[in-house]
Scaffold this motif. Structure first.
Motif, PDB file in Angstrom:
ATOM      1  N   LYS A 107    -102.129  33.812 -38.789  1.00  0.00           N
ATOM      2  CA  LYS A 107    -101.002  34.482 -39.445  1.00  0.00           C
ATOM      3  C   LYS A 107     -99.835  34.706 -38.485  1.00  0.00           C
ATOM      4  O   LYS A 107     -98.732  34.993 -38.902  1.00  0.00           O
ATOM      5  CB  LYS A 107    -101.449  35.819 -40.025  1.00  0.00           C
ATOM      6  N   THR A 108    -100.115  34.581 -37.192  1.00  0.00           N
ATOM      7  CA  THR A 108     -99.083  34.837 -36.189  1.00  0.00           C
ATOM      8  C   THR A 108     -97.874  33.957 -36.398  1.00  0.00           C
ATOM      9  O   THR A 108     -96.730  34.389 -36.307  1.00  0.00           O
ATOM     10  CB  THR A 108     -99.647  34.601 -34.772  1.00  0.00           C
ATOM     11  N   GLU A 109     -98.130  32.677 -36.722  1.00  0.00           N
ATOM     12  CA  GLU A 109     -97.046  31.713 -36.897  1.00  0.00           C
ATOM     13  C   GLU A 109     -96.125  32.101 -38.046  1.00  0.00           C
ATOM     14  O   GLU A 109     -94.925  31.906 -37.990  1.00  0.00           O
ATOM     15  CB  GLU A 109     -97.645  30.327 -37.147  1.00  0.00           C
ATOM     16  N   LYS A 110     -96.699  32.687 -39.109  1.00  0.00           N
ATOM     17  CA  LYS A 110     -95.911  33.032 -40.279  1.00  0.00           C
ATOM     18  C   LYS A 110     -94.915  34.161 -39.984  1.00  0.00           C
ATOM     19  O   LYS A 110     -93.889  34.280 -40.625  1.00  0.00           O
ATOM     20  CB  LYS A 110     -96.836  33.460 -41.424  1.00  0.00           C
ATOM     21  N   ASN A 111     -95.249  35.004 -38.999  1.00  0.00           N
ATOM     22  CA  ASN A 111     -94.404  36.145 -38.690  1.00  0.00           C
ATOM     23  C   ASN A 111     -93.359  35.822 -37.623  1.00  0.00           C
ATOM     24  O   ASN A 111     -92.573  36.676 -37.243  1.00  0.00           O
ATOM     25  CB  ASN A 111     -95.269  37.314 -38.204  1.00  0.00           C
ATOM     26  N   LYS A 112     -93.387  34.610 -37.128  1.00  0.00           N
ATOM     27  CA  LYS A 112     -92.503  34.224 -36.043  1.00  0.00           C
ATOM     28  C   LYS A 112     -91.121  33.840 -36.568  1.00  0.00           C
ATOM     29  O   LYS A 112     -90.996  33.010 -37.466  1.00  0.00           O
ATOM     30  CB  LYS A 112     -93.123  33.040 -35.297  1.00  0.00           C
ATOM     31  N   ILE A 113     -90.098  34.467 -36.025  1.00  0.00           N
ATOM     32  CA  ILE A 113     -88.727  34.156 -36.444  1.00  0.00           C
ATOM     33  C   ILE A 113     -88.290  32.850 -35.779  1.00  0.00           C
ATOM     34  O   ILE A 113     -88.430  32.695 -34.564  1.00  0.00           O
ATOM     35  CB  ILE A 113     -87.754  35.289 -36.048  1.00  0.00           C
ATOM     36  N   PRO A 114     -87.782  31.886 -36.536  1.00  0.00           N
ATOM     37  CA  PRO A 114     -87.363  30.605 -35.951  1.00  0.00           C
ATOM     38  C   PRO A 114     -86.264  30.776 -34.906  1.00  0.00           C
ATOM     39  O   PRO A 114     -85.385  31.625 -35.050  1.00  0.00           O
ATOM     40  CB  PRO A 114     -86.834  29.827 -37.166  1.00  0.00           C
ATOM     41  N   LEU A 259     -76.312  28.251 -43.258  1.00  0.00           N
ATOM     42  CA  LEU A 259     -76.084  28.237 -44.707  1.00  0.00           C
ATOM     43  C   LEU A 259     -76.386  29.601 -45.327  1.00  0.00           C
ATOM     44  O   LEU A 259     -75.617  30.113 -46.148  1.00  0.00           O
ATOM     45  CB  LEU A 259     -76.948  27.163 -45.365  1.00  0.00           C
ATOM     46  N   LEU A 260     -77.523  30.179 -44.950  1.00  0.00           N
ATOM     47  CA  LEU A 260     -77.918  31.462 -45.525  1.00  0.00           C
ATOM     48  C   LEU A 260     -76.981  32.586 -45.080  1.00  0.00           C
ATOM     49  O   LEU A 260     -76.683  33.495 -45.856  1.00  0.00           O
ATOM     50  CB  LEU A 260     -79.365  31.795 -45.143  1.00  0.00           C
ATOM     51  N   ASN A 261     -76.500  32.511 -43.827  1.00  0.00           N
ATOM     52  CA  ASN A 261     -75.523  33.503 -43.348  1.00  0.00           C
ATOM     53  C   ASN A 261     -74.201  33.385 -44.100  1.00  0.00           C
ATOM     54  O   ASN A 261     -73.438  34.356 -44.196  1.00  0.00           O
ATOM     55  CB  ASN A 261     -75.277  33.335 -41.849  1.00  0.00           C
ATOM     56  N   ASN A 262     -73.928  32.186 -44.636  1.00  0.00           N
ATOM     57  CA  ASN A 262     -72.709  31.954 -45.421  1.00  0.00           C
ATOM     58  C   ASN A 262     -72.956  32.173 -46.912  1.00  0.00           C
ATOM     59  O   ASN A 262     -72.171  31.738 -47.758  1.00  0.00           O
ATOM     60  CB  ASN A 262     -72.188  30.535 -45.181  1.00  0.00           C
ATOM     61  N   ASN A 263     -74.094  32.837 -47.216  1.00  0.00           N
ATOM     62  CA  ASN A 263     -74.451  33.243 -48.590  1.00  0.00           C
ATOM     63  C   ASN A 263     -74.689  32.079 -49.550  1.00  0.00           C
ATOM     64  O   ASN A 263     -74.459  32.201 -50.757  1.00  0.00           O
ATOM     65  CB  ASN A 263     -73.363  34.173 -49.165  1.00  0.00           C
ATOM     66  N   VAL A 264     -75.157  30.940 -49.014  1.00  0.00           N
ATOM     67  CA  VAL A 264     -75.539  29.826 -49.882  1.00  0.00           C
ATOM     68  C   VAL A 264     -76.864  30.176 -50.554  1.00  0.00           C
ATOM     69  O   VAL A 264     -77.771  30.712 -49.902  1.00  0.00           O
ATOM     70  CB  VAL A 264     -75.676  28.521 -49.065  1.00  0.00           C
ATOM     71  N   ASP A 265     -76.980  29.906 -51.839  1.00  0.00           N
ATOM     72  CA  ASP A 265     -78.199  30.192 -52.599  1.00  0.00           C
ATOM     73  C   ASP A 265     -79.411  29.551 -51.920  1.00  0.00           C
ATOM     74  O   ASP A 265     -79.371  28.370 -51.561  1.00  0.00           O
ATOM     75  CB  ASP A 265     -78.053  29.650 -54.025  1.00  0.00           C
ATOM     76  N   ILE A 266     -80.473  30.324 -51.741  1.00  0.00           N
ATOM     77  CA  ILE A 266     -81.661  29.826 -51.038  1.00  0.00           C
ATOM     78  C   ILE A 266     -82.276  28.619 -51.743  1.00  0.00           C
ATOM     79  O   ILE A 266     -82.886  27.754 -51.111  1.00  0.00           O
ATOM     80  CB  ILE A 266     -82.710  30.954 -50.869  1.00  0.00           C
ATOM     81  N   ARG A 267     -82.083  28.518 -53.064  1.00  0.00           N
ATOM     82  CA  ARG A 267     -82.614  27.371 -53.790  1.00  0.00           C
ATOM     83  C   ARG A 267     -81.874  26.090 -53.414  1.00  0.00           C
ATOM     84  O   ARG A 267     -82.463  24.998 -53.365  1.00  0.00           O
ATOM     85  CB  ARG A 267     -82.517  27.610 -55.304  1.00  0.00           C
ATOM     86  N   LYS A 270     -83.093  25.108 -49.943  1.00  0.00           N
ATOM     87  CA  LYS A 270     -84.409  24.457 -50.088  1.00  0.00           C
ATOM     88  C   LYS A 270     -84.241  22.975 -50.389  1.00  0.00           C
ATOM     89  O   LYS A 270     -84.914  22.124 -49.789  1.00  0.00           O
ATOM     90  CB  LYS A 270     -85.197  25.133 -51.214  1.00  0.00           C
ATOM     91  N   GLU A 271     -83.344  22.645 -51.318  1.00  0.00           N
ATOM     92  CA  GLU A 271     -83.148  21.246 -51.696  1.00  0.00           C
ATOM     93  C   GLU A 271     -82.524  20.440 -50.561  1.00  0.00           C
ATOM     94  O   GLU A 271     -82.896  19.293 -50.321  1.00  0.00           O
ATOM     95  CB  GLU A 271     -82.266  21.167 -52.942  1.00  0.00           C
ATOM     96  N   LEU A 272     -81.572  21.038 -49.851  1.00  0.00           N
ATOM     97  CA  LEU A 272     -80.919  20.336 -48.748  1.00  0.00           C
ATOM     98  C   LEU A 272     -81.898  20.060 -47.610  1.00  0.00           C
ATOM     99  O   LEU A 272     -81.828  19.023 -46.950  1.00  0.00           O
ATOM    100  CB  LEU A 272     -79.729  21.148 -48.232  1.00  0.00           C
ATOM    101  N   LEU A 273     -82.822  20.989 -47.381  1.00  0.00           N
ATOM    102  CA  LEU A 273     -83.813  20.821 -46.317  1.00  0.00           C
ATOM    103  C   LEU A 273     -84.964  19.915 -46.740  1.00  0.00           C
ATOM    104  O   LEU A 273     -85.750  19.466 -45.908  1.00  0.00           O
ATOM    105  CB  LEU A 273     -84.370  22.184 -45.889  1.00  0.00           C
ATOM    106  N   GLY A 274     -85.079  19.673 -48.044  1.00  0.00           N
ATOM    107  CA  GLY A 274     -86.168  18.827 -48.531  1.00  0.00           C
ATOM    108  C   GLY A 274     -87.513  19.521 -48.512  1.00  0.00           C
ATOM    109  O   GLY A 274     -88.553  18.862 -48.361  1.00  0.00           O
ATOM    110  N   GLU A 279     -91.135  28.985 -50.381  1.00  0.00           N
ATOM    111  CA  GLU A 279     -91.747  29.869 -49.386  1.00  0.00           C
ATOM    112  C   GLU A 279     -91.459  29.364 -47.968  1.00  0.00           C
ATOM    113  O   GLU A 279     -91.281  30.151 -47.043  1.00  0.00           O
ATOM    114  CB  GLU A 279     -93.268  29.965 -49.599  1.00  0.00           C
ATOM    115  N   THR A 280     -91.399  28.043 -47.819  1.00  0.00           N
ATOM    116  CA  THR A 280     -91.086  27.463 -46.507  1.00  0.00           C
ATOM    117  C   THR A 280     -89.668  27.810 -46.095  1.00  0.00           C
ATOM    118  O   THR A 280     -89.401  28.126 -44.933  1.00  0.00           O
ATOM    119  CB  THR A 280     -91.247  25.924 -46.545  1.00  0.00           C
ATOM    120  N   THR A 281     -88.757  27.782 -47.048  1.00  0.00           N
ATOM    121  CA  THR A 281     -87.354  28.101 -46.767  1.00  0.00           C
ATOM    122  C   THR A 281     -87.182  29.580 -46.434  1.00  0.00           C
ATOM    123  O   THR A 281     -86.264  29.952 -45.697  1.00  0.00           O
ATOM    124  CB  THR A 281     -86.471  27.744 -47.984  1.00  0.00           C
TER     125      THR A 281
END
Length: 304
Positions: A107-114, A259-267, A270-274, A279-281
């Motif tokens: 679970k450690t990896e899930k809590n790690k900030i990129p 993108l997220l700091n510029n308030n782009v919709d997370i959905r 997600k599509e741009l990142l493929g 949940e991954t995004t």
């Protein structure tokens, strides 16, 4: 532990099944190579025990032995390889259960900030892209840092994937899934220039967009080396960044965070990142110190 050649003989059928299954399932060449290496190590630890007879204890024991010299991220990757291995055996009716599914991921990896670069830092990094192949290398940085491409996706790009008229790029991502990415105008201009100045490939059939000095498709390792050289030069002038572990994938992290700091919709992100799952995004929705300070300034405290 059993040596590699003995492993290939003792477990020839399971290894062959796994190799075929990964290729059929659309795993990239890099992933197939990595997973096969992990599975070879696992099979070596079984000491000739048939894979059908191995259980949860064998998987956990192997992971614990690996964890002594590696972190949670490596452990999770190894576990994923073993899970895929048993899935392939079940698919080919060489096994009836997957003991690796009974083992939980760390679970450690899930809590790690990129780790990522702020927008201004990313702009500064670009100024360190220099040399004879500056345009080609700049295009690579722009695709990873401002379009979110993985290093493997940059490596697989062909000339035909760049649609100049539409201003888009067709990207072959994980699981052999195609994703069409709209490109910023400046990136289109750079790619047009790179395509025009492209080194003549050694083979007339080579369609790679990025070609090495020797006329072959630029390998993943070569792209990583180009990035590492730029990051090293950047860190020399910015000692406060010395301990920051920068890499090609950190450029992708920077793109998602920007993108997220510029308030782009997370959905949309997600599509741009493929990503296959939102949940991954979600790992990129961390809050930085500036956002915290900004939020606190909105609070009005009454004079008491």
């Amino acid at each position: 532990m059993t040596n590699k050649y003995d492993i290939e003989e003792i477990y020839s059928e399971p290894i062959q099944a796994f190799t075929i299954w990964m290729k059929q399932s659309g795993y990239t060449e890099a992933t197939r190579k990595e997973y096969k290496r992990e599975v070879f190590d696992y099979l070596s630890s079984l000491d000739e025990l048939p894979v059908q007879q191995a259980g949860k204890l064998h998987v956990v024991s192997f992971l614990v032995s690996k964890q002594e010299s590696a972190g949670d991220r490596t452990r999770n990757r190894t576990l994923s390889a073993i899970r895929s291995f048993y899935t392939s055996l079940i698919d080919f009716e060489l096994a009836t259960r997957n003991p690796a599914l009974e083992v939980k991921k760390s679970k450690t990896e899930k809590n790690k900030i990129p780790v990522y670069l702020e927008e201004q830092e990313l702009k500064k990094v670009l100024t360190y892209v220099e040399g004879r192949f500056r345009d080609r290398n700049l295009a690579i940085f722009l695709l990873m840092g401002y379009c979110g491409l993985r290093v493997g996706e940059v490596h697989r790009l062909n000339l035909s994937h760049f649609k100049k008229e539409k201003g888009t790029l067709e990207v072959l991502g994980k699981g052999r899934k195609w994703n069409e990415i709209p490109l910023p105008e400046m990136v289109v201009d750079v790619l047009v220039k790179v395509a025009e100045e492209r080194i003549q490939p050694y083979s007339s059939k080579e369609e790679a967009f990025f070609v090495s000095q020797k006329g072959r498709r630029l390998s993943i390792r070569q792209i990583q080396k180009i990035a590492a050289q730029v990051f090293d030069a950047f860190k020399q002038d910015h000692p406060q960044m010395t301990d920051m572990r920068l890499s090609c994938h950190k450029l992708r992290h920077s793109f998602a965070t920007m993108l997220l700091n510029n308030n782009v919709d997370i959905r949309v992100v997600k599509e741009l990142l493929g990503h296959a799952s939102i949940e991954t995004t979600m790992i990129y929705t961390h809050i930085n110190d500036e956002q915290k300070r900004s939020a606190m300034t909105t609070i009005e405290i009454p004079v008491i």
